[in-house]
Scaffold this motif. Sequence first.
Motif, PDB file in Angstrom:
ATOM      1  N   VAL A  70       0.854  -1.205   0.000  1.00  0.00           N
ATOM      2  CA  VAL A  70       0.000   0.000   0.000  1.00  0.00           C
ATOM      3  C   VAL A  70       0.880   1.243   0.000  1.00  0.00           C
ATOM      4  O   VAL A  70       0.661   2.175  -0.783  1.00  0.00           O
ATOM      5  N   SER A 118       2.531   1.870  -3.367  1.00  0.00           N
ATOM      6  CA  SER A 118       1.629   2.432  -4.377  1.00  0.00           C
ATOM      7  C   SER A 118       1.326   3.904  -4.054  1.00  0.00           C
ATOM      8  O   SER A 118       1.183   4.720  -4.966  1.00  0.00           O
ATOM      9  N   LEU A 119       1.262   4.264  -2.757  1.00  0.00           N
ATOM     10  CA  LEU A 119       1.036   5.675  -2.398  1.00  0.00           C
ATOM     11  C   LEU A 119       2.227   6.522  -2.808  1.00  0.00           C
ATOM     12  O   LEU A 119       2.069   7.643  -3.297  1.00  0.00           O
ATOM     13  N   GLU A 143      -7.018  13.239   1.395  1.00  0.00           N
ATOM     14  CA  GLU A 143      -6.053  14.189   0.834  1.00  0.00           C
ATOM     15  C   GLU A 143      -4.717  14.124   1.561  1.00  0.00           C
ATOM     16  O   GLU A 143      -3.671  14.300   0.982  1.00  0.00           O
ATOM     17  N   CYS A 149      -1.470   4.922   5.300  1.00  0.00           N
ATOM     18  CA  CYS A 149      -2.707   4.441   4.665  1.00  0.00           C
ATOM     19  C   CYS A 149      -3.890   4.544   5.628  1.00  0.00           C
ATOM     20  O   CYS A 149      -5.043   4.511   5.209  1.00  0.00           O
ATOM     21  N   ARG A 188      -0.087   5.986  -7.036  1.00  0.00           N
ATOM     22  CA  ARG A 188      -1.242   5.159  -7.429  1.00  0.00           C
ATOM     23  C   ARG A 188      -2.152   4.995  -6.226  1.00  0.00           C
ATOM     24  O   ARG A 188      -1.705   5.032  -5.089  1.00  0.00           O
ATOM     25  N   ARG A 189      -3.428   4.769  -6.473  1.00  0.00           N
ATOM     26  CA  ARG A 189      -4.348   4.479  -5.367  1.00  0.00           C
ATOM     27  C   ARG A 189      -4.646   2.983  -5.373  1.00  0.00           C
ATOM     28  O   ARG A 189      -5.028   2.431  -6.390  1.00  0.00           O
ATOM     29  N   ALA A 194      -3.044  11.727   2.680  1.00  0.00           N
ATOM     30  CA  ALA A 194      -2.157  10.694   2.135  1.00  0.00           C
ATOM     31  C   ALA A 194      -1.492  11.195   0.866  1.00  0.00           C
ATOM     32  O   ALA A 194      -0.303  10.996   0.644  1.00  0.00           O
ATOM     33  N   GLY A 195      -2.273  11.914   0.033  1.00  0.00           N
ATOM     34  CA  GLY A 195      -1.726  12.448  -1.219  1.00  0.00           C
ATOM     35  C   GLY A 195      -0.621  13.437  -0.949  1.00  0.00           C
ATOM     36  O   GLY A 195       0.443  13.416  -1.559  1.00  0.00           O
ATOM     37  N   ARG A 208      -6.718   8.475   5.661  1.00  0.00           N
ATOM     38  CA  ARG A 208      -7.260   8.386   4.304  1.00  0.00           C
ATOM     39  C   ARG A 208      -7.374   9.782   3.672  1.00  0.00           C
ATOM     40  O   ARG A 208      -7.277  10.810   4.336  1.00  0.00           O
ATOM     41  N   GLU A 255      -6.964   0.036  -3.767  1.00  0.00           N
ATOM     42  CA  GLU A 255      -8.173  -0.184  -2.961  1.00  0.00           C
ATOM     43  C   GLU A 255      -7.883  -1.207  -1.867  1.00  0.00           C
ATOM     44  O   GLU A 255      -7.454  -2.315  -2.158  1.00  0.00           O
TER      45      GLU A 255
END
Length: 1142
Positions: free
Chosen positions: A790, A793-794, A866, A861, A798-799, A868-869, A864, A801
């Motif tokens: 996870v 990917s962050l 914004e 993770c 990438r996101r 995380a972005g 959750r 699920e």
Amino acid sequence: MGHTSLDKIIALQRNPANIRNLCILAHVDHGKTTLADCLVASNGIISSRLAGKLRYLDSREDEQIRGITMKSSAISLHYALGETEYLLNLIDSPGHVDFSSEVSTAVRLCDGAIVIVDAVEGVCPQTQAVLRQAWLENIRPVLVINKMDRLIVELKLTSQEAYTHLQKILEQVNAVTGTLFTSKVLEERAEKEKEEKEEKEKREEKESEALGGDQVYDWSAGLEETDDSHLYFSPDQGNVVFASAIDGWGFSIQQFAHIYSQRMGIRAEVLLKTLWGDFYLNAKAKKIMKGAQVRGKKPLFVQLVLDNIWSLYDAVVTRRDKEKVEKMVTSLGVKVMARDLRHSDPKVLLSAICSQWLPVSQAVLSMVCEKLPSPLDMAAERVEKLMSVGARRFDSLPEQTQELKRAFLQCSSGENAPVIVFVSKMFAVDTKALPQNKQRPLTQEEIAQRRELARQRHADRMATNQQAESHESHAQSGSTSQAAQPAGDNITAQMESLAVKEPKPEEEEERKETFIAFARVYSGVVRRGQKVFVLGPKYDPAQGLSMLSEDCSASDSLPAVPHLSCCSMESLYLLMGRELEELKEVPSGNVLGIGGLEECVLKSATISTSPACPPFTPLNFEATPIVRVAIEPKHPSEMPKLVRGMRLLNQADPCAEVLIQETGEHVLVTAGEVHLQRCLDDLRDRFANIEISASKPIIPFRETVVRPPKVDMVNEDLGKQQKVAIIHQVKEEASQGRLSDTLHLDPSGLVTLTTPNRLATVGVRAIALPQEVTRLLEGSSELVRTLEQVNMSLREGRRLEVSPRTLEAIAGLKAQLESLLQGRKWRNAVESIWAFGPRRYGPNILLNSVEGYQRPSVWQCLVRGEKAGEAGGQAAALRDFDNSIVSGFQLAALSGPMCEEPLMGVCFSVERWDIQSSSQPQHQDSPEGDPASREASVDGKATAEGTSEIPARPEGVTAGPSQARRRAEAGSVDCYGPVSGQLIAAMKEACRHAFQAQPQRLMAAMYTCEIMATAEVLGRVYGVLGKREGRVLHEEMKEGTDMFIIKAVLPVAESFGFADEIRKRTSGLASPQLVFSHWEVISSDPYWVPTTEEEYLHFGEKADSANQALKYMNAVRRRKGLYVEEKIVEHAEKQRTLSKNK
């Protein structure tokens, strides 16, 4: 019952309501295969006289020699109960702990199980394990208490004592089931309470203002309301059979209730309820009354059931009273042959009487048909459990996938029903044994044709012989050279024909073994030659459906979907023990063998015609493979054969693992010694067909650090001075090394290391993790791996699920870590975890204790949206060098300094990390002037003269466009540049030195060892355990027997040959079960030398009492070709002989 025809079985396969898929589970040597023999004999496949001696389902030679089952094998039986006919797919499974993976493969395909318990030994370790496996797979068990004859013949119990003994055994079995059930109820209750609590909180917020009273909490765990009566084994429920499979008899209470209801005129229902329990028969009142124990009366079960069996054994086996036997035979109404009556072995007569009076097959099969569920009665809960793989919840699966649940539950064989098949294992069969390669019986016409051909051939041969004779008499005067020529031609012709034929055997050898998939159809009809999808364990139905149309089939040309492949089922087989029968189609609910899948399926797989089908949850394996050996061929030229053979072995064995180590060795990993022996035999004789040599077992160790000890080796308190002295000693040793100018070791254990180009400095300290934390990280390695995926990917933007259940689990892990890492030393440690290692999910931690360096948390993770972005964007600035530190840590954790084994339970805290830019910024290419090194200054300390520092940018400030572009260029230039490489090496070295600055210890893998032994051999068992560094945890005596159960722990390194030695020393009266349990720190320091006066007195100047840890460490170093510090000759004393040598 006569032999059942194939057509009959094919007809029965079409009615799923009358199919029973069941397996036989038990501890080793409790009589599974003997019982299976009795059931197979009832179908006329083998003679009932050979049942128990033949062991029909043990088809391997080594199974017959050792007398234990090593693989699960299936057979289909037909049984008629009244008017209805049933088809029973019976799977016999091994009981030895090394082969518990075979039990898992069998249990997955079944709906029910026969659990066998030895009447003398009772519940054993493996009995508990198989009950747990059956429970995990949601299958219904029934109980057979076997070897009842041992109570009479061996223990010589009276019928009353036997009844009490049987009650205890039932209690033991029910206790195991009860604990499994309780844990499940509590789990469900907790989930329900959680949901209720959330709803309550919302309501209470409104109500609390009005009420303001005390809250009452209900502590009942929900066990009172839950009905668990159906779970337990009780003879009056009809799910228990008492049997002696070797003597061929067995009964359930129903049979006796039926007999006595006719004889005594008491209703069968009343007898059913009272035959087992505290009831007795009042002869005067002709009533059945309660309270037999209080009044000292015989319980009904003893009086009406056991007494009869006991008196039969007494007459036939003990006294051999012919008259009494004849009376019994006539009163029972059984026919016994004269030769059986005259036979010298009383057991022959006994089984002749019992097998007609109380046939075991009838008792067991009627119980199976009545009590075990058919494929139609599959629980919805089990279907959901099978379909929700890994972290995904069933409700989070796509809609089409959830619709497949209906197909499962209906178990329909309709035309449009989707085909769903699960392959639990692949097994190898000799190609000659396949039905299509077998010789079939000839018809009358073919026999006549062959006879005619043979006659003609014979006539031709006679004619040529006569011609040759006449030719010889004519040509006798001819020269010998002329005669030699045709003979020579003849030889060359023969040689040519041989040369043509020669390559054939090799081709045959290639295909000597054929793989057949051991599978079950859960929905639809499987047809020969049908094209299907093979779904890998990581296949995602949502992704598959988005790439494929819903009604596509495997025969269409399709785009490539990850973890999805197509293949055709070339042949279908009915499994009949040692035989296979070919089938054209198999409807839903049946167990079958499928040929032609060896290219697509490695060990297990899910097969379907619908891309919406999810892969089934992986099998639960009880034993973990731990015993490793390196294998090489005797003749190096045969290496390709070995590689091919190991590939086949890997496919054929569900538990064996085959891997190639970094050293290039081919390594085989197995579950134990017996399993290893079987794998090597298979490799030698079946899969590779070459001579192989196997190394001594490669024993895994782990390296760790411990807190500085408070006492020395003779339990004397250590003073402050000594602790300092130890650290100084390490420091001196380190400073003498080659890194003396770049390495600095602090007395507190902080290691500071500068890279050779003087651009980066790292300061690392090693700390021992608490044992509970190590255990937690080891147990949740899969979760940590998911967390790492996870985060990756962050970082890449990438996101991914993630299911809420996984997020819950990650939050739970974080909370557990926080609760375990308490105290001043561990303040904010969980938040500042940088990475786990080795391989990013191991039981070691890298902590970020660098001042002023705020990197995104590994738990990002859980935050959750914004945030995380933003965190991802922020990480980009530091990623190159951040990764270098992590890589260095991963390398250090993978091979420690003691003997290059992985580390365990070590926390490396990075307390300093400076990267300086050099004062010549104009040279882009020179490593000193690298822009990346200037940009990525992290810590705010200047350490070398003439260096300018770029301060760490505040979090809120974003980089300008030109800066960002420069950084991107720098990143691409320097990602694999000298700074990055040197930083990795420096970090690795710093970790190793920090590790060595702490007290180091080895960790050994440990087995738990359960031994059942009688009192007279107890001392010898302890002797063997003591010699092999074992430690007894507890021993207890089994009630009602003279057996002791000893539970001990034993290092894996000392376990080789342990089982054989125990058997030899105890004359076969004790046999151990070894299961891998945990890792344990070896208390002695491998580098210890006596320093204090007391230690010199106690251990002597040489300290020659062997240091166990040093012995293990040197053995590993020697195997890996590392330097071992030892003198060849130590303390040599010159030998003088009195007389001179002549």
